[in-house]
Design an enzyme around this catalytic site. Sequence first.
Site, PDB file in Angstrom:
ATOM      1  CG  ASP A 279     -10.603 -15.408 -16.184  1.00 27.24           C
ATOM      2  OD1 ASP A 279      -9.857 -14.906 -15.328  1.00 27.24           O
ATOM      3  OD2 ASP A 279     -11.355 -14.727 -16.905  1.00 27.24           O
ATOM      4  CG  ASN A 280      -8.683 -13.613 -19.669  1.00 31.93           C
ATOM      5  OD1 ASN A 280      -9.681 -14.272 -19.998  1.00 31.93           O
ATOM      6  ND2 ASN A 280      -8.759 -12.368 -19.246  1.00 31.93           N
ATOM      7  CG  ASP A 289     -10.482 -14.610 -23.401  1.00 33.24           C
ATOM      8  OD1 ASP A 289     -10.843 -15.241 -24.411  1.00 33.24           O
ATOM      9  OD2 ASP A 289     -11.046 -14.712 -22.310  1.00 33.24           O
TER      10      ASP A 289
HETATM   11  P1  AMP Z   1     -12.887 -11.243 -19.721  1.00 33.87           P
HETATM   12  O1  AMP Z   1     -12.553 -10.051 -18.895  1.00 33.87           O
HETATM   13  O2  AMP Z   1     -13.319 -10.936 -21.134  1.00 33.87           O
HETATM   14  O3  AMP Z   1     -11.871 -12.319 -19.657  1.00 33.87           O
HETATM   15  O4  AMP Z   1     -14.226 -11.853 -19.070  1.00 33.87           O
HETATM   16  C1  AMP Z   1     -14.303 -12.306 -17.755  1.00 33.87           C
HETATM   17  C2  AMP Z   1     -15.588 -13.054 -17.585  1.00 33.87           C
HETATM   18  O5  AMP Z   1     -16.701 -12.193 -17.852  1.00 33.87           O
HETATM   19  C3  AMP Z   1     -15.745 -14.256 -18.493  1.00 33.87           C
HETATM   20  O6  AMP Z   1     -16.423 -15.242 -17.760  1.00 33.87           O
HETATM   21  C4  AMP Z   1     -16.590 -13.713 -19.609  1.00 33.87           C
HETATM   22  O7  AMP Z   1     -17.314 -14.742 -20.260  1.00 33.87           O
HETATM   23  C5  AMP Z   1     -17.517 -12.764 -18.863  1.00 33.87           C
HETATM   24  N1  AMP Z   1     -18.046 -11.726 -19.726  1.00 33.87           N
HETATM   25  C6  AMP Z   1     -17.394 -10.675 -20.271  1.00 33.87           C
HETATM   26  N2  AMP Z   1     -18.213  -9.925 -21.029  1.00 33.87           N
HETATM   27  C7  AMP Z   1     -19.429 -10.505 -20.968  1.00 33.87           C
HETATM   28  C8  AMP Z   1     -20.715 -10.220 -21.523  1.00 33.87           C
HETATM   29  N3  AMP Z   1     -20.914  -9.161 -22.327  1.00 33.87           N
HETATM   30  N4  AMP Z   1     -21.732 -11.049 -21.232  1.00 33.87           N
HETATM   31  C9  AMP Z   1     -21.557 -12.104 -20.442  1.00 33.87           C
HETATM   32  N5  AMP Z   1     -20.387 -12.434 -19.881  1.00 33.87           N
HETATM   33  C10 AMP Z   1     -19.340 -11.653 -20.136  1.00 33.87           C
HETATM   34 MG    MG Z   2     -11.740 -13.950 -20.624  1.00 37.99          MG
END
Ligand code: AMP
Ligand code: MG
Length: 541
Positions: A279-280, A289
Amino acid sequence: MSVQSFGDSGSLVFDQGFVDHLPADLSSVNVPREVKDACYTLVLPSVVTKPSLLAWSSHAASRLGITKPEDDAAVLTAVLAGNQVLPGMKPYAARYGGHQFGRWAGQLGDGRAITLGELTLPDRTRWDMQLKGAGPTPYSRSGDGRAVLRSSVREFLCSEAMHHLGVPTTRALSLVGTGEEVVRDMFYDGHPRAEPGAVVCRVAPTFLRFGNFEILAASGELELLRRLIDYTIVTYFPELGPPSPATYGRWFSDVCSRTAVMVAHWQRIGFVHGVMNTDNMSILGLTIDYGPYGWLEGYDPSWTPNTTDSDRRRYCFGNQPHVAAWNLQCLAAALHPLFGPLGLQGELEGGLDTYQTTFAQTHAAMTANKLGLDALQGAADEALVNDLLHLLSAVETDMTIFYRRLAAVPLGEAASSLGDAKLTQVLADAFYQPLAEDEEHQQRLADWVRRYVKRLTTDPLSPDQRLALMHRANPKFVLRNYLAQEAALAIEQEQDLGPVEVLAKVLEAPYDEQPEHQSFAGKRPEWARHKPGCSTLSCSS
Ligand code: AMP
Ligand code: MG
């Protein structure tokens, strides 16, 4: 299409290709839930109490034709905080899934990012403007949809730094403080604390990820998968021709080679993404990201900044090329239900091969450039490189400083008459323990330098060409972890915007000498070695 005027900013033209061409979630209920048969959900950013512009990228802004807002009361500041949506914008959160740490994680989606609209420029380029930290969406799961200032500063600085380093990346236009606090347990250790919140406006032709395609395959929505692929090709890969089975094969191969080039750049500059989940991974091969990323200080292929990954080290520096290939395999598996029946199995395999060959060639060319060689040739050069990497990891050696200084080692007659200490003197800055105190290492390094200098005599490049090549391949300035952390703390604790501004400015010219900014090019100070945020970060960063 809608034209918006921001006073002095002139006119911005917004288009809505993604929203107009692909199906929306039929529900607009903004609570965490599973979404089906849609590529996104229309959702508005949540209002924040007290927006204030903390940082601005004039480079990104001039690319987009946007003028800096005059003050915090300006319409544009409100838009960049998520407090105002202009007519013509149709904000949405994208639906995507992903493989996280090697396993399918199901629906993820934009949990704290909201795309405001698509800016269409006179040069016919288009740029999604997306707010990160803009409040909850149906994809927020248990999160609050917000981002803390320190992680937003890190994303803002690194996006722009990567751009100026010549690495494919999403950009950052602005950093806006929300005036609200966000509670985070930075290390998931039961010590949550309230921190200031912020919103970054990031821009890219698209923020589509492998995961946007994977979620449709995983839920059997193959007709929608085909529509998304066709839209992606027509809009972002027009040079490949109209969608057809032949174009599909070329498209996957293009995604693979772009990904290979991106990762080769990461290896060139010592960048560790930290969370290479699918997803990144951008479908355009952009670095996307910026979370618990970091920069190699001591050269150590097993290093990862991400504490969530400290046991398995799946996403450590040395593993990045392998993980990118694994992620492309996941994308190929998602495309297979559609491409297989079209007889494109071979094209999927071919694309994965393209990744390997493109990475190998690009990485070899970049390695040669780092050493100031026209090209790597044969087993002797392979041994020269391998022996160097072995030396770099044998004692703690700052990767950035070492390569930068390598351009200054004495050549020719001078080199052969010098003793070990003199020959390696220009490299001494790169060592975390004084090189002179480790005679054995100094001698091995000197032996290597002698081999290297000899090798240079057989290279076709002139000394000037070699220097120019090395100075373009080896940045002097990278976003050292502690520098980003200190700049974020200056805002958080002292409301001092100066350090972020100065750091961003230095990083606009990472290959220039900028002697007045030498302090930004030094080794990580000892106090930062184990300090949270300066050496390690978590996903909640
Ligand atoms: P990441 O690790 O930043 O790539 O995030 C993985 C998933 O978690 C993605 O779907 C992000 O949108 C979600 N996510 C990360 N931080 C938050 C947050 N503070 N609130 C809502 N969703 C989050
Ligand atoms: Mg992400």
